[in-house]
Motif scaffolding. Structure first.
Motif, PDB file in Angstrom:
ATOM      1  N   ALA A  33     -31.132 -16.931 -16.371  1.00  0.00           N
ATOM      2  CA  ALA A  33     -30.368 -16.773 -17.788  1.00  0.00           C
ATOM      3  C   ALA A  33     -29.787 -15.258 -17.809  1.00  0.00           C
ATOM      4  N   THR A  34     -30.530 -14.314 -18.024  1.00  0.00           N
ATOM      5  CA  THR A  34     -29.967 -13.364 -18.650  1.00  0.00           C
ATOM      6  C   THR A  34     -29.271 -12.335 -17.559  1.00  0.00           C
ATOM      7  N   VAL A  35     -28.641 -13.197 -16.535  1.00  0.00           N
ATOM      8  CA  VAL A  35     -28.254 -11.712 -14.911  1.00  0.00           C
ATOM      9  C   VAL A  35     -27.110 -12.232 -15.274  1.00  0.00           C
ATOM     10  N   PRO A  36     -26.353 -11.485 -16.052  1.00  0.00           N
ATOM     11  CA  PRO A  36     -24.344 -11.972 -16.705  1.00  0.00           C
ATOM     12  C   PRO A  36     -23.727 -12.311 -14.982  1.00  0.00           C
ATOM     13  N   ALA A  37     -24.209 -12.217 -13.560  1.00  0.00           N
ATOM     14  CA  ALA A  37     -23.494 -12.650 -12.651  1.00  0.00           C
ATOM     15  C   ALA A  37     -22.791 -13.978 -12.502  1.00  0.00           C
ATOM     16  N   LYS A  38     -21.804 -13.856 -12.303  1.00  0.00           N
ATOM     17  CA  LYS A  38     -21.015 -15.064 -11.616  1.00  0.00           C
ATOM     18  C   LYS A  38     -20.764 -16.023  -9.974  1.00  0.00           C
ATOM     19  N   ALA A  67     -33.325  -7.744  -0.437  1.00  0.00           N
ATOM     20  CA  ALA A  67     -33.226  -7.067  -1.724  1.00  0.00           C
ATOM     21  C   ALA A  67     -33.278  -5.819  -2.559  1.00  0.00           C
ATOM     22  N   ALA A  68     -33.067  -4.977  -1.457  1.00  0.00           N
ATOM     23  CA  ALA A  68     -32.842  -3.790  -1.312  1.00  0.00           C
ATOM     24  C   ALA A  68     -31.556  -3.585  -1.513  1.00  0.00           C
ATOM     25  N   ILE A  69     -30.819  -4.219  -0.940  1.00  0.00           N
ATOM     26  CA  ILE A  69     -29.321  -4.514  -0.927  1.00  0.00           C
ATOM     27  C   ILE A  69     -28.932  -4.146  -1.913  1.00  0.00           C
ATOM     28  N   PRO A  70     -28.068  -3.371  -2.427  1.00  0.00           N
ATOM     29  CA  PRO A  70     -27.275  -3.269  -4.357  1.00  0.00           C
ATOM     30  C   PRO A  70     -26.524  -3.759  -4.692  1.00  0.00           C
ATOM     31  N   VAL A  71     -25.869  -4.872  -4.409  1.00  0.00           N
ATOM     32  CA  VAL A  71     -24.747  -5.794  -4.712  1.00  0.00           C
ATOM     33  C   VAL A  71     -25.395  -7.323  -5.723  1.00  0.00           C
ATOM     34  N   ILE A  72     -26.453  -7.073  -5.121  1.00  0.00           N
ATOM     35  CA  ILE A  72     -27.984  -8.225  -5.456  1.00  0.00           C
ATOM     36  C   ILE A  72     -28.096  -7.985  -7.204  1.00  0.00           C
ATOM     37  N   ARG A  73     -27.881  -8.609  -7.902  1.00  0.00           N
ATOM     38  CA  ARG A  73     -28.650  -8.810  -9.079  1.00  0.00           C
ATOM     39  C   ARG A  73     -29.407  -8.940  -9.417  1.00  0.00           C
ATOM     40  N   ALA A  74     -30.435 -10.217  -8.455  1.00  0.00           N
ATOM     41  CA  ALA A  74     -31.178 -11.063  -8.270  1.00  0.00           C
ATOM     42  C   ALA A  74     -31.329 -11.774  -7.547  1.00  0.00           C
ATOM     43  N   LEU A  75     -32.528 -11.969  -6.659  1.00  0.00           N
ATOM     44  CA  LEU A  75     -32.923 -12.713  -6.195  1.00  0.00           C
ATOM     45  C   LEU A  75     -34.313 -13.284  -6.144  1.00  0.00           C
ATOM     46  N   ASP A 102     -22.452 -10.052  -8.877  1.00  0.00           N
ATOM     47  CA  ASP A 102     -21.600 -10.355 -10.396  1.00  0.00           C
ATOM     48  C   ASP A 102     -19.654 -10.629  -9.530  1.00  0.00           C
ATOM     49  N   ASN A 103     -19.378 -10.689  -8.499  1.00  0.00           N
ATOM     50  CA  ASN A 103     -18.199 -11.227  -8.188  1.00  0.00           C
ATOM     51  C   ASN A 103     -18.237 -11.521  -6.615  1.00  0.00           C
ATOM     52  N   VAL A 104     -17.425 -12.192  -6.434  1.00  0.00           N
ATOM     53  CA  VAL A 104     -17.738 -12.829  -5.071  1.00  0.00           C
ATOM     54  C   VAL A 104     -17.156 -11.382  -3.738  1.00  0.00           C
ATOM     55  N   ALA A 105     -16.289  -9.856  -4.669  1.00  0.00           N
ATOM     56  CA  ALA A 105     -16.562  -9.314  -3.468  1.00  0.00           C
ATOM     57  C   ALA A 105     -17.802  -8.214  -3.058  1.00  0.00           C
ATOM     58  N   ASP A 106     -19.020  -8.682  -4.272  1.00  0.00           N
ATOM     59  CA  ASP A 106     -19.867  -8.163  -4.220  1.00  0.00           C
ATOM     60  C   ASP A 106     -20.555  -9.224  -2.517  1.00  0.00           C
ATOM     61  N   GLN A 107     -20.442 -10.133  -3.146  1.00  0.00           N
ATOM     62  CA  GLN A 107     -20.969 -11.514  -1.546  1.00  0.00           C
ATOM     63  C   GLN A 107     -20.873 -11.245  -1.020  1.00  0.00           C
ATOM     64  N   LYS A 108     -19.365 -10.842  -0.799  1.00  0.00           N
ATOM     65  CA  LYS A 108     -18.876 -10.737   0.156  1.00  0.00           C
ATOM     66  C   LYS A 108     -19.765  -9.014   0.947  1.00  0.00           C
ATOM     67  N   ALA A 109     -19.503  -8.255   0.164  1.00  0.00           N
ATOM     68  CA  ALA A 109     -20.282  -6.786   0.438  1.00  0.00           C
ATOM     69  C   ALA A 109     -21.667  -7.077   1.076  1.00  0.00           C
ATOM     70  N   TYR A 110     -22.578  -8.215   0.650  1.00  0.00           N
ATOM     71  CA  TYR A 110     -23.660  -7.914   0.726  1.00  0.00           C
ATOM     72  C   TYR A 110     -23.762  -8.981   2.325  1.00  0.00           C
ATOM     73  N   GLN A 111     -23.140  -9.557   3.259  1.00  0.00           N
ATOM     74  CA  GLN A 111     -23.143  -9.910   3.804  1.00  0.00           C
ATOM     75  C   GLN A 111     -22.333  -9.566   5.165  1.00  0.00           C
TER      76      GLN A 111
END
Length: 138
Positions: A33-38, A67-75, A102-111
């Motif tokens: 709830a405290t993660v400002p991720a979208k 968890a080492a992937i930087p764009v992940i805000r919480a796991l 944070d955004n769709v681009a970060d989710q794609k970067a994770y993929q």
């Protein structure tokens, strides 16, 4: 503030962020709830051998590497909770992961990230089915 105190405060902040990513149950919900991720990425895994604790633990260990992937805000990594059986509850899966971006681009970067690709290459032989739910906060 002296350098030692600043360094200690930075370590506490970093450790707190790491703890938030490792929480379970109600604590994870409060942290999320405290993660400002979208963007929320929720994945459910059905193992080839659902009774194998060894395979479940191997999958969980692989998921933890993400968890080492930087764009992940919480796991959050979970297994089915032993809650009341109801028609609306599906506990047929063995392991899930819940990630915040944070955004769709970060989710794609994770993929596309090499750590994610290595996880899939190493662990895909463990599962027979995967279902993904991606949501955008409104």
């Amino acid at each position: 503030m002296d350098a030692g105190r600043r360094e200690m405060m930075a370590m506490v902040a970093i450790g707190g962020a790491g703890i938030a990513g490792a929480l379970s149950g109600g604590e994870a919900q409060a942290a999320a709830a405290t993660v400002p991720a979208k963007v929320v990425h929720h994945v459910f895994f059905w193992l080839n051998d659902p009774a194998s604790i060894k395979d479940r633990d191997r999958l969980i260990a692989g998921l933890r590497t993400l968890a080492a992937i930087p764009v992940i805000r919480a796991l959050h990594i979970g297994v089915p909770a032993d809650t009341e059986a109801r028609d609306v509850v599906d506990g047929s899966w063995q392991v899930s992961e819940l990630m915040f971006f944070d955004n769709v681009a970060d989710q794609k970067a994770y993929q596309d990230h090499p750590i994610h690709k290595a996880f899939v290459a190493e662990c895909e032989k463990l599962w027979r089915k995967v279902v993904v739910y991606d949501t955008l906060r409104v």
